[in-house]
Design a protein around this motif. Structure first.
Motif, PDB file in Angstrom:
ATOM      1  N   PHE A 286      13.281  12.850 -11.486  1.00  0.00           N
ATOM      2  CA  PHE A 286      13.340  13.834 -10.623  1.00  0.00           C
ATOM      3  C   PHE A 286      12.323  13.336  -9.206  1.00  0.00           C
ATOM      4  CE2 PHE A 286      12.451  17.746  -8.000  1.00  0.00           C
ATOM      5  CZ  PHE A 286      13.594  18.294  -8.080  1.00  0.00           C
ATOM      6  N   GLY A 287      11.051  12.929 -10.001  1.00  0.00           N
ATOM      7  CA  GLY A 287      10.178  12.300  -8.881  1.00  0.00           C
ATOM      8  C   GLY A 287      10.606  11.120  -8.022  1.00  0.00           C
ATOM      9  N   GLU A 288      11.475  10.327  -8.381  1.00  0.00           N
ATOM     10  CA  GLU A 288      11.970   9.320  -7.775  1.00  0.00           C
ATOM     11  C   GLU A 288      13.531   9.653  -7.037  1.00  0.00           C
ATOM     12  OE1 GLU A 288      11.092   6.670  -6.259  1.00  0.00           O
ATOM     13  OE2 GLU A 288      13.176   5.695  -5.883  1.00  0.00           O
ATOM     14  N   ALA A 289      14.485  10.090  -7.977  1.00  0.00           N
ATOM     15  CA  ALA A 289      15.767   9.924  -7.371  1.00  0.00           C
ATOM     16  C   ALA A 289      15.865  11.219  -6.747  1.00  0.00           C
ATOM     17  CB  ALA A 289      16.609  10.091  -8.583  1.00  0.00           C
ATOM     18  N   SER A 290      15.577  12.401  -6.744  1.00  0.00           N
ATOM     19  CA  SER A 290      15.629  13.811  -6.165  1.00  0.00           C
ATOM     20  C   SER A 290      14.398  13.969  -5.205  1.00  0.00           C
ATOM     21  CB  SER A 290      15.604  14.772  -7.096  1.00  0.00           C
ATOM     22  OG  SER A 290      16.703  14.706  -7.955  1.00  0.00           O
ATOM     23  N   MET A 291      13.250  13.572  -5.178  1.00  0.00           N
ATOM     24  CA  MET A 291      12.253  13.805  -4.252  1.00  0.00           C
ATOM     25  C   MET A 291      11.961  12.764  -3.469  1.00  0.00           C
ATOM     26  SD  MET A 291       9.463  16.039  -6.685  1.00  0.00           S
ATOM     27  CE  MET A 291       8.442  16.315  -5.389  1.00  0.00           C
ATOM     28  N   THR A 292      11.935  11.365  -3.882  1.00  0.00           N
ATOM     29  CA  THR A 292      11.317  10.375  -3.052  1.00  0.00           C
ATOM     30  C   THR A 292      12.397   9.829  -2.256  1.00  0.00           C
ATOM     31  OG1 THR A 292       9.610   9.719  -4.607  1.00  0.00           O
ATOM     32  CG2 THR A 292      10.136   8.128  -3.160  1.00  0.00           C
ATOM     33  N   MET A 293      13.677   9.867  -2.719  1.00  0.00           N
ATOM     34  CA  MET A 293      14.948   9.615  -1.892  1.00  0.00           C
ATOM     35  C   MET A 293      14.845  10.080  -0.759  1.00  0.00           C
ATOM     36  SD  MET A 293      16.176   6.706  -2.563  1.00  0.00           S
ATOM     37  CE  MET A 293      17.475   6.615  -1.383  1.00  0.00           C
TER      38      MET A 293
ATOM     39  N   PRO B 171       0.729  -1.256  -0.014  1.00  0.00           N
ATOM     40  CA  PRO B 171      -0.140   0.107  -0.273  1.00  0.00           C
ATOM     41  C   PRO B 171       0.751   1.339   0.057  1.00  0.00           C
ATOM     42  CG  PRO B 171      -0.768  -1.518   1.648  1.00  0.00           C
ATOM     43  CD  PRO B 171       0.428  -2.205   1.228  1.00  0.00           C
ATOM     44  N   ASP B 172       0.404   2.043  -0.899  1.00  0.00           N
ATOM     45  CA  ASP B 172       1.266   3.403  -1.004  1.00  0.00           C
ATOM     46  C   ASP B 172       2.961   3.284  -1.225  1.00  0.00           C
ATOM     47  OD1 ASP B 172      -1.047   4.639  -0.972  1.00  0.00           O
ATOM     48  OD2 ASP B 172      -1.181   5.378   0.739  1.00  0.00           O
ATOM     49  N   ALA B 173       3.274   2.173  -1.406  1.00  0.00           N
ATOM     50  CA  ALA B 173       4.690   2.257  -2.062  1.00  0.00           C
ATOM     51  C   ALA B 173       5.066   2.774  -3.246  1.00  0.00           C
ATOM     52  CB  ALA B 173       5.084   0.709  -1.852  1.00  0.00           C
ATOM     53  N   ARG B 174       6.141   2.795  -3.639  1.00  0.00           N
ATOM     54  CA  ARG B 174       6.497   3.253  -5.024  1.00  0.00           C
ATOM     55  C   ARG B 174       5.931   2.676  -6.057  1.00  0.00           C
ATOM     56  NH1 ARG B 174      11.500   3.958  -1.662  1.00  0.00           N
ATOM     57  NH2 ARG B 174      12.959   5.447  -2.700  1.00  0.00           N
ATOM     58  N   SER B 175       5.471   1.475  -6.030  1.00  0.00           N
ATOM     59  CA  SER B 175       4.603   0.589  -6.792  1.00  0.00           C
ATOM     60  C   SER B 175       3.340   1.304  -7.049  1.00  0.00           C
ATOM     61  CB  SER B 175       4.340  -0.679  -6.302  1.00  0.00           C
ATOM     62  OG  SER B 175       4.156  -0.999  -5.068  1.00  0.00           O
ATOM     63  N   PHE B 176       3.017   2.235  -6.262  1.00  0.00           N
ATOM     64  CA  PHE B 176       1.778   2.768  -6.592  1.00  0.00           C
ATOM     65  C   PHE B 176       1.733   3.817  -7.750  1.00  0.00           C
ATOM     66  CE2 PHE B 176      -1.262   6.334  -5.988  1.00  0.00           C
ATOM     67  CZ  PHE B 176      -2.302   5.525  -5.674  1.00  0.00           C
ATOM     68  N   ARG B 177       3.061   4.082  -8.379  1.00  0.00           N
ATOM     69  CA  ARG B 177       3.002   4.745  -9.567  1.00  0.00           C
ATOM     70  C   ARG B 177       2.780   3.927 -10.652  1.00  0.00           C
ATOM     71  NH1 ARG B 177       8.805   6.673  -7.373  1.00  0.00           N
ATOM     72  NH2 ARG B 177       8.464   8.854  -7.174  1.00  0.00           N
TER      73      ARG B 177
ATOM     74  N   ILE C 297       2.554  11.718 -12.462  1.00  0.00           N
ATOM     75  CA  ILE C 297       2.431  10.583 -11.506  1.00  0.00           C
ATOM     76  C   ILE C 297       3.678  10.271 -10.663  1.00  0.00           C
ATOM     77  CG2 ILE C 297       2.392   7.878 -11.399  1.00  0.00           C
ATOM     78  CD1 ILE C 297       0.262   8.120 -13.714  1.00  0.00           C
ATOM     79  N   SER C 298       4.843  10.495 -11.337  1.00  0.00           N
ATOM     80  CA  SER C 298       6.255  10.001 -10.624  1.00  0.00           C
ATOM     81  C   SER C 298       6.150  11.407  -9.452  1.00  0.00           C
ATOM     82  CB  SER C 298       7.598  10.525 -11.658  1.00  0.00           C
ATOM     83  OG  SER C 298       8.691  10.045 -10.923  1.00  0.00           O
ATOM     84  N   VAL C 299       6.162  12.687 -10.050  1.00  0.00           N
ATOM     85  CA  VAL C 299       6.232  13.594  -8.829  1.00  0.00           C
ATOM     86  C   VAL C 299       5.097  13.604  -7.888  1.00  0.00           C
ATOM     87  CG1 VAL C 299       6.215  16.137  -8.616  1.00  0.00           C
ATOM     88  CG2 VAL C 299       7.541  15.132 -10.232  1.00  0.00           C
TER      89      VAL C 299
ATOM     90  N   MET D 205      11.385  13.422 -19.093  1.00  0.00           N
ATOM     91  CA  MET D 205      12.238  12.365 -18.731  1.00  0.00           C
ATOM     92  C   MET D 205      12.655  12.964 -17.182  1.00  0.00           C
ATOM     93  SD  MET D 205      14.077  10.767 -21.887  1.00  0.00           S
ATOM     94  CE  MET D 205      12.835   9.752 -22.968  1.00  0.00           C
ATOM     95  N   ASN D 206      13.223  14.148 -17.204  1.00  0.00           N
ATOM     96  CA  ASN D 206      13.662  14.962 -16.157  1.00  0.00           C
ATOM     97  C   ASN D 206      12.646  14.699 -14.798  1.00  0.00           C
ATOM     98  OD1 ASN D 206      16.330  16.020 -16.682  1.00  0.00           O
ATOM     99  ND2 ASN D 206      15.183  17.974 -17.703  1.00  0.00           N
ATOM    100  N   TRP D 207      11.182  15.086 -15.329  1.00  0.00           N
ATOM    101  CA  TRP D 207      10.328  15.016 -14.060  1.00  0.00           C
ATOM    102  C   TRP D 207      10.167  13.500 -13.599  1.00  0.00           C
ATOM    103  CZ3 TRP D 207      10.330  18.786 -11.327  1.00  0.00           C
ATOM    104  CH2 TRP D 207      10.143  20.116 -11.767  1.00  0.00           C
ATOM    105  N   LEU D 208      10.453  12.697 -14.704  1.00  0.00           N
ATOM    106  CA  LEU D 208      10.191  11.011 -14.402  1.00  0.00           C
ATOM    107  C   LEU D 208      11.118  10.824 -13.426  1.00  0.00           C
ATOM    108  CD1 LEU D 208       8.075   9.065 -15.720  1.00  0.00           C
ATOM    109  CD2 LEU D 208      10.060   8.287 -16.966  1.00  0.00           C
TER     110      LEU D 208
END
Ligand SMILES: N[C@@H](CCC(=O)N[C@@H](CS)C(=O)NCC(=O)O)C(=O)O
Length: 211
Positions: free
Chosen positions: A98-105, A8-14, A161-163, A93-96
């Motif tokens: 950025f959502g994971e590497a820069s924001m979610t980490m 539930p609500d893990a990154r797989s939610f994307r 979705i990523s962000v 591609m940047n936002w895709l």
């Protein structure tokens, strides 16, 4: 049928959200978090025990941003496909990522040292530093949304979705009260999407069926 291993609500939610946006049929395999400890048999599937783990025939995806790119370029040509315009494609591609590497980490590190580690291993300084890092990065989203509703080409895409997933996760850390009106309105726009609601519903319907 695409099979998605998900907590539930893990990154797989994307992935789940995009599957719903694309109205693709899928099989959802719900796991308790963290699967490495709660579902050790999952280590036979994913040696590092993380979700997403998504199987589409011969194709296996275990990075959520890669799974977004894979799904949007493989299915539903049109609205959600990777933009053909060069500068939109670069932004997408940047936002895709950025959502994971820069924001979610930084958020995931905050989650770990706020909730998941035992009290003696909690790290308030790490949490505070990651909060600052996250908020400084959120300023990029704020600036991209000036005068527009979505991040790329003024239409909803996998970049949102990523962000958007990072914004969802940030709510578990109660960061949303300090958000600007721009970010609050963006989040509202995302969470009102029928596919977002359907993904939320799918994970909770299955979750309660399992427990
Ligand atoms: N960069 C990866 C990260 C995957 C990841 O760490 N997933 C978390 C869930 S949000 C997980 O399964 N954690 C369980 C663990 O570390 O044991 C992605 O975006 O898919």
């Amino acid at each position: 049928l695409i099979k998605l291993y998900h907590c539930p609500d893990a990154r797989s939610f994307r992935c789940l959200w995009l599957l719903e946006e694309l109205q693709l049929p899928y099989e959802l395999a719900m796991l308790q978090f963290p699967p490495r400890l709660k579902s050790p048999e999952f280590l036979q599937v994913s040696p590092c025990g993380t979700v997403p783990w998504m199987i589409d025939g011969e194709a296996v995806l275990f990075e959520s941003a890669a799974a977004l790119e894979y799904l949007s370029s493989s299915y539903g040509a049109g609205e959600l496909a990777v933009p053909s315009d060069k500068s939109d494609r670069a932004a997408w591609m940047n936002w895709l990522h950025f959502g994971e590497a820069s924001m979610t980490m930084p958020l995931a590190t905050m989650m770990r040292y706020t909730y998941f580690e035992p009290p003696e291993r909690r790290q308030p300084q790490v949490v505070a530093d990651c909060r600052d890092i996250y908020l400084s990065r959120l300023a990029m989203v704020e600036s991209a949304l000036q005068g527009r509703d979505y991040l790329v080409g003024n239409r909803f895409s996998a970049a949102d979705i990523s962000v958007g997933y990072a914004l969802l996760l940030s709510r578990m850390l109660k960061l949303q009260d300090d958000y600007s009106d721009t970010i609050k309105a963006y989040w509202e726009r995302l969470r009102q999407r029928p596919a977002y609601k359907a993904a939320k519903h799918a994970q909770s319907a299955q979750d309660s069926a399992v427990s």
